[in-house]
Design an enzyme around this catalytic site. Structure first.
Site, PDB file in Angstrom:
ATOM      1  CG  ASP A   1      -0.219  -0.343   2.617  1.00  0.00           C
ATOM      2  OD1 ASP A   1       1.065   0.241   2.692  1.00  0.00           O
ATOM      3  OD2 ASP A   1      -0.711  -1.001   3.361  1.00  0.00           O
TER       4      ASP A   1
ATOM      5  CG  ASP B   1       1.354   4.162   4.306  1.00  0.00           C
ATOM      6  OD1 ASP B   1       0.325   3.777   4.180  1.00  0.00           O
ATOM      7  OD2 ASP B   1       2.304   3.421   5.019  1.00  0.00           O
TER       8      ASP B   1
ATOM      9  CG  ASP C   1       9.368   1.736  12.082  1.00  0.00           C
ATOM     10  OD1 ASP C   1       9.511   2.434  11.077  1.00  0.00           O
ATOM     11  OD2 ASP C   1       8.537   0.774  12.139  1.00  0.00           O
TER      12      ASP C   1
HETATM   13  P1  ATP Z   1       4.157  -2.727   5.515  1.00  0.00           P
HETATM   14  O1  ATP Z   1       3.055  -1.768   5.138  1.00  0.00           O
HETATM   15  O2  ATP Z   1       4.944  -3.682   4.580  1.00  0.00           O
HETATM   16  O3  ATP Z   1       3.677  -3.563   6.718  1.00  0.00           O
HETATM   17  P2  ATP Z   1       5.399  -0.227   6.803  1.00  0.00           P
HETATM   18  O4  ATP Z   1       6.391   0.083   7.034  1.00  0.00           O
HETATM   19  O5  ATP Z   1       4.407   0.425   5.529  1.00  0.00           O
HETATM   20  O6  ATP Z   1       5.258  -1.800   6.335  1.00  0.00           O
HETATM   21  P3  ATP Z   1       2.717   0.559   8.212  1.00  0.00           P
HETATM   22  O7  ATP Z   1       2.455  -0.116   9.328  1.00  0.00           O
HETATM   23  O8  ATP Z   1       2.172   0.738   6.848  1.00  0.00           O
HETATM   24  O9  ATP Z   1       4.377  -0.297   7.734  1.00  0.00           O
HETATM   25  O10 ATP Z   1       3.514   1.771   8.588  1.00  0.00           O
HETATM   26  C1  ATP Z   1       3.959   3.107   7.552  1.00  0.00           C
HETATM   27  C2  ATP Z   1       5.161   3.728   8.232  1.00  0.00           C
HETATM   28  O11 ATP Z   1       4.827   4.310   9.431  1.00  0.00           O
HETATM   29  C3  ATP Z   1       6.431   3.030   8.259  1.00  0.00           C
HETATM   30  O12 ATP Z   1       7.220   2.817   7.438  1.00  0.00           O
HETATM   31  C4  ATP Z   1       7.038   3.728   9.475  1.00  0.00           C
HETATM   32  O13 ATP Z   1       7.797   4.807   9.051  1.00  0.00           O
HETATM   33  C5  ATP Z   1       5.661   4.399  10.358  1.00  0.00           C
HETATM   34  N1  ATP Z   1       5.582   3.463  11.498  1.00  0.00           N
HETATM   35  C6  ATP Z   1       4.764   2.326  11.311  1.00  0.00           C
HETATM   36  N2  ATP Z   1       4.641   1.709  12.659  1.00  0.00           N
HETATM   37  C7  ATP Z   1       5.406   2.642  13.375  1.00  0.00           C
HETATM   38  C8  ATP Z   1       5.731   2.346  14.784  1.00  0.00           C
HETATM   39  N3  ATP Z   1       5.438   1.439  15.472  1.00  0.00           N
HETATM   40  N4  ATP Z   1       6.797   3.217  15.447  1.00  0.00           N
HETATM   41  C9  ATP Z   1       7.186   4.330  14.508  1.00  0.00           C
HETATM   42  N5  ATP Z   1       6.753   4.422  13.141  1.00  0.00           N
HETATM   43  C10 ATP Z   1       6.205   3.577  12.712  1.00  0.00           C
HETATM   44 MG    MG Z   2       2.708   0.411   4.858  1.00  0.00          MG
END
Ligand code: ATP
Ligand code: MG
Length: 466
Positions: free
Chosen positions: A74, A76, A158
């Site tokens: 997805d 963001d 993160d």
């Molecule tokens: P995926 O979508 O593949 O699970 P993602 O990194 O995009 O991985 P998301 O949960 O969609 O994960 O989160 C989007 C963004 O928000 C992350 O890339 C990170 O920058 C931030 N993020 C998500 N969770 C956390 C957290 N627990 N602490 C700090 N930042 C976070």
């Molecule tokens: Mg994501």
């Protein structure tokens, strides 16, 4: 000797550039991502925000995945517009979340998650701000809604590889923490001081394990080091959040390596309370390994995976143990099974909030298992008609493959479900126990309805929990 020690300390990691930010701009020529690789909806959202006078970037997992040659799940978007301002710009949008308010903007079937730049107050040691953010006694942030600048937003994320900002207008990537270099080096580095960042949000430990497995990259030493000691902090995370994160992990297509890694780092205790015991037993380990391998293959082939099936599998050997215990206490097999199922699910829920909507499939899969053994009379036909036959049969197959049930039973069902009526009749086993009561002389109602037949099996559904 001492020289060796210092050499190890100083060469193990690149300098800790992840606590202070210095902006590097990575050009389109260097990073190679084209606008066409960004989803049309994410492009529209960023363009509309920029035209509205705000700054807006595609950020996080999508940019990271594209740089690694993977297809993003997805997209963001991060912006300096507040959720209300974002909401005002897009007709089909809504504000969601409490701990972390963001806006979902819908275009066609795609949903773009738009988050406002946030400041990580606790990381600044700003106690007033931390208090506003309501950290609990262990340092876990209970809210994360203090808006900030783009640079602050980078610091509250993160991992460095998740903190890259792509601007579709200039096609440049803004990199404040050497995340681009970390991607090239296949290195997962937490942003800021690792212990503090895990305390703020212990789920980051699970994210580290999941991302490393999914992206085939390594945790750097300072990111990995505190995990073992801090693992107990997961017990303080709300059960619903833990479930969401565990589900992501289990559905990542790399669940097996994630679970192996969780176990290696001591993170599995308390997540699935039984997993640690279970994985010590050869039969249990084989069963879980097969279930997870199977799930990973399905995810990788884009086939649907049922979370209910997965949790039924993860908890099965615990149910078996509790079932045997109840029977040893003198409870009859079927009531004993029901008691075991309710008990194990309730125990599990104290830590990981498996949603109630999954109960019916989990219970069906478990309650149907004893019925696969009874292969005489009309019972196999009733079982075939059960709406959850397929899931229960797949489950039986795992039990056979792991050595818990004789493979002959699985093979029998494999043939029985696909063969013609006369072969089915010929396959039926002889009744081994005499019928308990004689048939009543009164004639039954003509032609049993399919519903009636089904009820022979569904009767065994466990008592619904209140
Ligand atoms: P995926 O979508 O593949 O699970 P993602 O990194 O995009 O991985 P998301 O949960 O969609 O994960 O989160 C989007 C963004 O928000 C992350 O890339 C990170 O920058 C931030 N993020 C998500 N969770 C956390 C957290 N627990 N602490 C700090 N930042 C976070
Ligand atoms: Mg994501």
């Amino acid at each position: 000797m001492i020289r060796k020690f210092f050499k190890r300390i100083f060469t193990r990691n690149p300098p800790a550039a992840n606590t202070t930010s210095v902006l590097h701009t990575v050009s389109r020529k260097e990073h190679g991502i084209t606008r066409q690789q960004i989803s049309p909806a994410a492009l529209k959202v960023t363009v509309a925000l920029q035209q509205g006078g705000f700054s807006a970037f595609v950020v996080g997992g999508a940019i990271r995945d594209l740089l690694l040659g993977l297809e993003p799940k997805d997209f963001d978007v991060a912006t300096n517009a507040t959720p209300e301002q974002v909401r005002g710009l897009f007709r089909r949008s809504r504000i969601i979340g409490r701990r972390f308010r963001l806006v979902h903007v819908t275009y066609g079937t795609e949903i773009v998650e738009v988050s406002t730049f946030r400041a990580n107050c606790a990381a600044d040691g700003d106690t007033d701000m931390a208090a506003q953010n309501h950290a609990d006694q262990y340092g876990r942030l209970l809210q994360d809604n203090i808006f900030g600048s783009q640079e602050e937003d980078v610091m509250r994320r993160d991992f460095t590889i998740n903190a890259l900002f792509y601007d579709p207008a200039t096609e440049e990537i803004l990199d404040y923490l050497n995340g681009y270099e970390d991607i090239k080096a296949k290195r997962l580095r937490i942003i800021g001081e690792p212990i503090q960042r895990y305390r703020e949000d212990p789920v980051r430990m699970l994210r580290a394990v999941r991302l490393a497995a999914k992206l085939h990259i390594q945790l750097d030493d300072s990111t990995a080091a505190p995990i073992g000691d801090l693992a107990p902090l997961l017990q303080n995370v709300p059960a619903a959040r833990l479930f969401d994160e565990m589900l992501k992990l289990l559905m990542s297509g790399h669940s097996l390596s994630c679970i192996v890694d969780l176990r290696m780092r001591g993170l599995h205790h308390g997540l699935l309370p039984m997993l640690d015991v279970l994985l010590e037993q050869p039969l249990g380990e084989r069963f879980i390994t097969l279930a997870l391998k199977n799930t990973d293959e399905r995810v990788q082939q884009d086939k649907p995976v049922s979370p209910g099936f997965l949790f039924a599998a993860l908890l099965w050997h615990e149910v078996l143990a509790a079932w045997n215990k109840r029977q040893a206490e003198g409870v009859k097999p079927i009531p004993a099974l029901h008691m075991a199922m309710v008990e194990i699910l309730a125990l599990q829920r104290q830590q990981l909030a498996i949603p109630r909507r999954l109960d019916s499939i989990i219970y069906d899969i478990w309650t149907l298992q004893p019925h696969f053994v009874a292969r005489a009379g009309r019972r196999p036909f009733h079982l075939l008609e059960h709406p959850r036959f397929r899931a229960a049969y797949d489950f039986l197959w795992l039990r056979c493959e792991s050595g818990e049930v004789d493979m002959e039973v699985g093979q029998w069902w494999k043939v029985f479900q696909h063969t013609d009526a006369s072969t089915r009749e010929a396959m039926l086993l002889k009744e081994t126990t005499p019928k308990r009561r004689k048939r009543s002389k009164r004639r039954r109602k003509p032609a049993e309805s399919a519903d009636h037949k089904k009820s022979d099996v569904t009767n065994l559904a466990p008592p619904t929990e209140t």
